[in-house]
Design a protein around this motif. Structure first.
Motif, short mmCIF file in Angstrom:
data_model
loop_
_atom_site.label_atom_id
_atom_site.label_comp_id
_atom_site.label_asym_id
_atom_site.label_seq_id
_atom_site.Cartn_x
_atom_site.Cartn_y
_atom_site.Cartn_z
N LEU A 135 0.83 -1.20 0.00
CA LEU A 135 0.00 0.00 0.00
C LEU A 135 0.87 1.25 0.00
N VAL A 136 2.07 1.14 0.53
CA VAL A 136 2.96 2.30 0.64
C VAL A 136 4.31 1.98 0.01
N GLY A 137 5.14 3.01 -0.11
CA GLY A 137 6.48 2.84 -0.67
C GLY A 137 7.39 2.08 0.28
N PRO A 138 8.57 1.68 -0.20
CA PRO A 138 9.47 0.86 0.60
C PRO A 138 10.03 1.56 1.83
N ASP A 139 10.04 2.89 1.85
CA ASP A 139 10.59 3.62 2.98
C ASP A 139 9.54 4.00 4.01
N GLU A 140 8.30 3.60 3.80
CA GLU A 140 7.21 3.99 4.70
C GLU A 140 6.75 2.79 5.51
N LEU A 141 6.17 3.08 6.67
CA LEU A 141 5.61 2.04 7.54
C LEU A 141 4.28 1.59 6.95
N GLU A 142 4.13 0.30 6.75
CA GLU A 142 2.91 -0.25 6.15
C GLU A 142 1.76 -0.19 7.17
N PRO A 143 0.71 0.57 6.90
CA PRO A 143 -0.43 0.58 7.81
C PRO A 143 -1.26 -0.68 7.61
N TRP A 144 -2.04 -1.00 8.59
CA TRP A 144 -2.94 -2.13 8.45
C TRP A 144 -4.11 -1.69 7.57
N CYS A 145 -4.47 -2.48 6.58
CA CYS A 145 -5.53 -2.11 5.63
C CYS A 145 -6.46 -3.29 5.40
N PRO A 146 -7.61 -3.32 6.08
CA PRO A 146 -8.52 -4.46 5.96
C PRO A 146 -9.56 -4.30 4.85
N TRP A 147 -9.36 -3.38 3.94
CA TRP A 147 -10.40 -3.06 2.96
C TRP A 147 -10.15 -3.75 1.64
N GLU A 148 -11.23 -4.28 1.04
CA GLU A 148 -11.16 -4.95 -0.25
C GLU A 148 -12.36 -4.51 -1.09
N PRO A 149 -12.24 -4.57 -2.41
CA PRO A 149 -13.39 -4.25 -3.26
C PRO A 149 -14.37 -5.41 -3.24
N CYS A 150 -15.65 -5.09 -3.37
CA CYS A 150 -16.66 -6.15 -3.47
C CYS A 150 -16.53 -6.81 -4.85
N ALA A 151 -17.22 -7.91 -5.04
CA ALA A 151 -17.12 -8.67 -6.29
C ALA A 151 -17.61 -7.88 -7.50
N HIS A 152 -18.44 -6.87 -7.28
CA HIS A 152 -18.97 -6.06 -8.39
C HIS A 152 -18.12 -4.82 -8.66
N GLY A 153 -17.16 -4.53 -7.77
CA GLY A 153 -16.30 -3.37 -7.96
C GLY A 153 -16.97 -2.04 -7.68
N CYS A 154 -18.12 -2.08 -6.97
CA CYS A 154 -18.86 -0.84 -6.71
C CYS A 154 -18.65 -0.31 -5.29
N CYS A 155 -17.93 -1.06 -4.44
CA CYS A 155 -17.72 -0.58 -3.08
C CYS A 155 -16.49 -1.23 -2.45
N LEU A 156 -16.03 -0.60 -1.38
CA LEU A 156 -14.99 -1.16 -0.52
C LEU A 156 -15.67 -1.67 0.73
N ARG A 157 -15.22 -2.83 1.21
CA ARG A 157 -15.81 -3.41 2.41
C ARG A 157 -14.71 -4.01 3.26
N TRP A 158 -15.06 -4.34 4.49
CA TRP A 158 -14.13 -4.99 5.41
C TRP A 158 -13.81 -6.38 4.88
#
Length: 184
Positions: free
Chosen positions: A35-58
């Motif tokens: 999610l971030v560049g190699p020099d940055e701390l990777e934040p936790w990211c629990p979000w994924e696109p739904c199967a239809h590509g119309c929203c982000l969900r947990w």
């Protein structure tokens, strides 16, 4: 021990993702693409696109914290026209194939953390805001099965039948005591 946060709701993506964008965001949510560049701390990211590509969900993954930082980075770096891939400057970057950066994101996600705190993640045109509803109240001990014995205020309320039985026993004891006092 970490705190598990649960999420209910989604963030709409307008226009919906095309196949290349969907594939890229799925790879990010699985940790296959950073999610971030190699020099940055990777934040936790629990979000994924739904199967239809119309929203982000947990994604359903175990979480720590609110996930707001990861959601904001995901929107800024791969979806929003405002930040257009920041800090990556070139749309020709091989790590960003087919991303259009033309999506508006909006929604409200209700969240509960493992310490009984309730909060909302509000997304308004690509900006994520955390709104605390109820601060957490961590228990200093594990409740377990013997909690009612250790903590009498956690004992279950008696049923109506049990209350009647206790009342009748108390009344009978009072009548007997009264008769015993009169007879003596």
């Amino acid at each position: 021990m970490g705190v598990t946060t649960r999420y209910l709701g989604h963030v709409t993506i307008t226009p919906r993702l095309d196949q290349a964008e969907y594939d890229h965001l799925r790879a990010v949510s699985r940790g296959e693409v950073p999610l971030v560049g190699p020099d940055e701390l990777e934040p936790w990211c629990p979000w994924e696109p739904c199967a239809h590509g119309c929203c982000l969900r947990w994604s359903g993954s175990d979480s720590h914290g609110t996930g707001a930082e990861g959601l904001q980075l995901l929107i800024d770096r791969f979806l929003s026209p405002d930040d257009r891939g920041a800090p990556i400057d070139s749309l020709d970057d091989p790590e960003l194939p087919g991303l259009t950066f033309d999506h508006d994101t909006n929604g409200v996600i209700a969240c509960e953390d493992g310490e009984r705190g309730l909060f909302l993640l509000r997304v308004d045109h690509g900006r994520v805001r955390v709104e605390m509803l109820l601060g957490g109240d961590p228990s200093p001990w594990e409740l377990g099965l013997d909690a009612a014995e250790r903590l009498p205020w956690l004992s279950p309320e008696p049923t109506p039948e049990e209350r009647n039985r206790l009342f009748n026993e108390a009344t009978l004891a009072a009548v007997r005591a009264s008769l015993g006092a009169e007879g003596g």
